[in-house]
Design a protein around this motif. Structure first.
Motif, short mmCIF file in Angstrom:
data_model
loop_
_atom_site.label_atom_id
_atom_site.label_comp_id
_atom_site.label_asym_id
_atom_site.label_seq_id
_atom_site.Cartn_x
_atom_site.Cartn_y
_atom_site.Cartn_z
N ARG A 180 0.86 -1.21 0.00
CA ARG A 180 0.00 0.00 0.00
C ARG A 180 0.89 1.26 0.00
O ARG A 180 2.11 1.17 -0.01
N ILE A 184 3.07 4.62 -0.39
CA ILE A 184 4.14 5.05 -1.29
C ILE A 184 4.74 3.86 -2.05
O ILE A 184 5.02 3.93 -3.25
N ASP A 214 5.99 -7.44 1.52
CA ASP A 214 5.29 -6.81 2.64
C ASP A 214 5.08 -7.85 3.74
O ASP A 214 5.25 -9.06 3.51
N ASP A 222 9.14 -10.16 6.62
CA ASP A 222 9.50 -9.09 7.56
C ASP A 222 10.94 -8.69 7.24
O ASP A 222 11.86 -9.50 7.39
N VAL A 223 11.13 -7.46 6.80
CA VAL A 223 12.47 -7.05 6.33
C VAL A 223 13.52 -7.05 7.45
O VAL A 223 14.71 -7.00 7.17
N ASN A 256 11.60 0.70 1.19
CA ASN A 256 10.49 1.60 1.50
C ASN A 256 9.75 1.22 2.79
O ASN A 256 9.11 2.09 3.39
N TYR A 307 12.25 7.71 14.90
CA TYR A 307 12.05 7.77 13.44
C TYR A 307 13.06 8.72 12.79
O TYR A 307 13.65 8.41 11.74
N LYS A 336 15.79 7.77 10.05
CA LYS A 336 15.75 8.36 8.71
C LYS A 336 17.03 9.13 8.38
O LYS A 336 17.42 9.20 7.21
N GLY A 383 8.22 14.76 2.12
CA GLY A 383 7.54 15.54 3.15
C GLY A 383 6.22 14.85 3.44
O GLY A 383 6.16 13.62 3.46
N ILE A 419 3.06 13.03 2.82
CA ILE A 419 2.43 12.28 1.73
C ILE A 419 1.14 11.65 2.27
O ILE A 419 1.15 11.05 3.35
N THR A 423 -1.06 9.07 2.97
CA THR A 423 -1.12 7.60 3.02
C THR A 423 -1.73 7.20 4.36
O THR A 423 -1.99 8.05 5.22
N THR A 483 0.17 8.71 7.42
CA THR A 483 -0.16 10.07 7.87
C THR A 483 -1.61 10.15 8.37
O THR A 483 -1.93 10.95 9.26
P1 NAP Z 1 2.39 2.92 5.02
O1 NAP Z 1 1.18 3.35 4.24
O2 NAP Z 1 2.25 2.73 6.50
O3 NAP Z 1 2.96 1.60 4.34
C1 NAP Z 1 4.08 0.95 4.87
C2 NAP Z 1 4.06 -0.51 4.48
O4 NAP Z 1 5.24 -1.13 5.03
C3 NAP Z 1 2.85 -1.25 5.04
O5 NAP Z 1 2.26 -2.05 4.04
C4 NAP Z 1 3.46 -2.09 6.14
O6 NAP Z 1 2.82 -3.32 6.39
C5 NAP Z 1 4.85 -2.36 5.59
N1 NAP Z 1 5.78 -2.81 6.62
C6 NAP Z 1 5.88 -2.38 7.90
N2 NAP Z 1 6.81 -3.06 8.56
C7 NAP Z 1 7.33 -3.95 7.68
C8 NAP Z 1 8.33 -4.96 7.79
N3 NAP Z 1 8.98 -5.19 8.94
N4 NAP Z 1 8.62 -5.71 6.68
C9 NAP Z 1 7.93 -5.51 5.53
N5 NAP Z 1 6.98 -4.57 5.38
C10 NAP Z 1 6.68 -3.81 6.45
O7 NAP Z 1 3.59 3.96 4.86
P2 NAP Z 1 3.91 5.05 3.71
O8 NAP Z 1 3.35 6.35 4.18
O9 NAP Z 1 3.59 4.51 2.39
O10 NAP Z 1 5.51 5.16 3.89
C11 NAP Z 1 6.42 4.43 3.09
C12 NAP Z 1 7.84 4.87 3.43
O11 NAP Z 1 7.96 6.30 3.23
C13 NAP Z 1 8.23 4.63 4.88
O12 NAP Z 1 9.60 4.30 4.96
C14 NAP Z 1 8.00 5.97 5.53
O13 NAP Z 1 8.78 6.12 6.69
C15 NAP Z 1 8.42 6.90 4.42
N6 NAP Z 1 7.86 8.25 4.52
C16 NAP Z 1 6.50 8.45 4.49
C17 NAP Z 1 6.01 9.76 4.57
C18 NAP Z 1 4.54 10.06 4.54
O14 NAP Z 1 4.18 11.24 4.72
N7 NAP Z 1 3.65 9.13 4.31
C19 NAP Z 1 6.89 10.84 4.71
C20 NAP Z 1 8.25 10.58 4.74
C21 NAP Z 1 8.73 9.29 4.64
P3 NAP Z 1 1.63 -3.43 7.50
O15 NAP Z 1 0.50 -2.66 6.92
O16 NAP Z 1 1.35 -4.89 7.57
O17 NAP Z 1 2.17 -2.84 8.75
#
Ligand code: NAP
Length: 252
Positions: free
Chosen positions: A16, A18, A37, A60-61, A87, A151, A155, A182, A184, A186, A189
């Motif tokens: 799901r 990003i 995932d 699990d990464v 990611n 976090y 990061k 910044g 996003i 999802t 957030t």
């Molecule tokens: P998200 O919607 O929460 O999606 C993250 C995905 O990673 C989920 O499907 C989650 O699975 C999976 N995951 C979690 N732990 C894992 C593990 N140990 N092994 C494999 N998969 C795992 O997050 P997102 O907003 O798309 O963010 C993606 C990346 O961008 C992250 O690194 C985040 O820190 C970074 N980021 C996001 C934002 C933002 O504003 N959204 C901003 C800056 C950086 P489950 O659903 O099963 O937990």
């Protein structure tokens, strides 16, 4: 002809958000995609939604044995590996005095140990074939964000990891870069909005007003940056972190 025809791309946390948006873009540009995932069923379902060849793998990464198994499957089912996008991510926000050791360890394990294990597994293939691209997800929170000591540290760690691997792997035809998003839109957030007691739209609107372009980002915005860095057009770019935040950091 697509930019990623004949390439196999592995994206973690791609069921799901990003990760999935990035998987869609790679797939649309010709890549075979491995969606990694935690939940195998969710990964498989996401893979089914892509237009090109794809596989969904539960992993699990932060688990070394699971990462090894995942790479074996990617190579067996898609025929190799050329691009890795680290990611997968989680948040466990709290002010330092309330942050538990468990929440510190969880965040470090998924972001840093996960990127380490995945990249170590990928580099064997990359170095052997003298070709590879790694794109790591950092965040603007790396530069400091109240309630995110774990976090933010992870990061910023990703940025040091990126620069160091660029130095080590560059001579073997491997580019290593990072993207620092910044805000996003999802589920990550949306969960922050809930924690702060705000509605999803209200929280997005507040964040949209915090940057010069006056909108929030979407997974497609990050996918565009990741695919550029993973493309051969960016072969002279390595060790960099590209901020994609609508200019928010300029004005904060
Ligand atoms: P998200 O919607 O929460 O999606 C993250 C995905 O990673 C989920 O499907 C989650 O699975 C999976 N995951 C979690 N732990 C894992 C593990 N140990 N092994 C494999 N998969 C795992 O997050 P997102 O907003 O798309 O963010 C993606 C990346 O961008 C992250 O690194 C985040 O820190 C970074 N980021 C996001 C934002 C933002 O504003 N959204 C901003 C800056 C950086 P489950 O659903 O099963 O937990």
């Amino acid at each position: 002809m697509g930019r990623f025809d004949g390439r196999v791309v592995v994206i973690t946390g791609a069921a799901r958000g990003i990760g999935f948006g990035t998987a869609q873009r790679f797939s649309a540009e010709g890549a075979k995609v491995a969606i990694i995932d935690l939940d195998e069923a969710a990964a498989a379902e996401a893979a089914d939604r892509l237009e090109g060849e794809a596989v969904g793998i539960g992993c699990d990464v932060s688990d070394a044995a699971a990462v090894e198994r995942a790479f074996e499957r990617v190579v067996a089912e898609l025929g190799g590996v050329h691009v890795l996008v680290n990611n997968a991510g989680i948040t466990r926000d709290n002010l330092l005095f309330k942050m538990t050791e468990t929440d510190w360890d969880l965040v470090m394990n998924v972001h840093l140990k996960g990127a380490f294990l995945m990249t170590k597994a990928a580099q064997k293939h990359f170095v052997e074939q003298k070709y590879g691209k790694v794109v790591n997800l950092s965040s603007v929170s790396a530069w400091g964000n109240r309630g995110q000591a774990n976090y933010s540290a992870a990061k910023m760690g990703i940025q040091g990891f990126t620069r160091t691997l660029a130095i080590e792997l560059g001579p073997f035809g491997v580019n290593v870069n990072a993207v620092a998003p910044g805000f996003i839109a999802t589920e990550m957030t949306d969960a922050t909005a809930a924690r702060l007691g705000l509605g999803v739209e209200e929280f997005r609107e507040l964040n949209a007003q915090n940057n010069p372009v006056r909108r929030v980002g979407f997974p497609e915005d990050i996918a565009a940056a990741v695919t550029f860095l993973a493309s051969d057009e960016a072969s002279y770019v390595t060790g960099q972190t590209l901020t994609v935040d609508g200019g928010a950091k300029l004005v904060s």
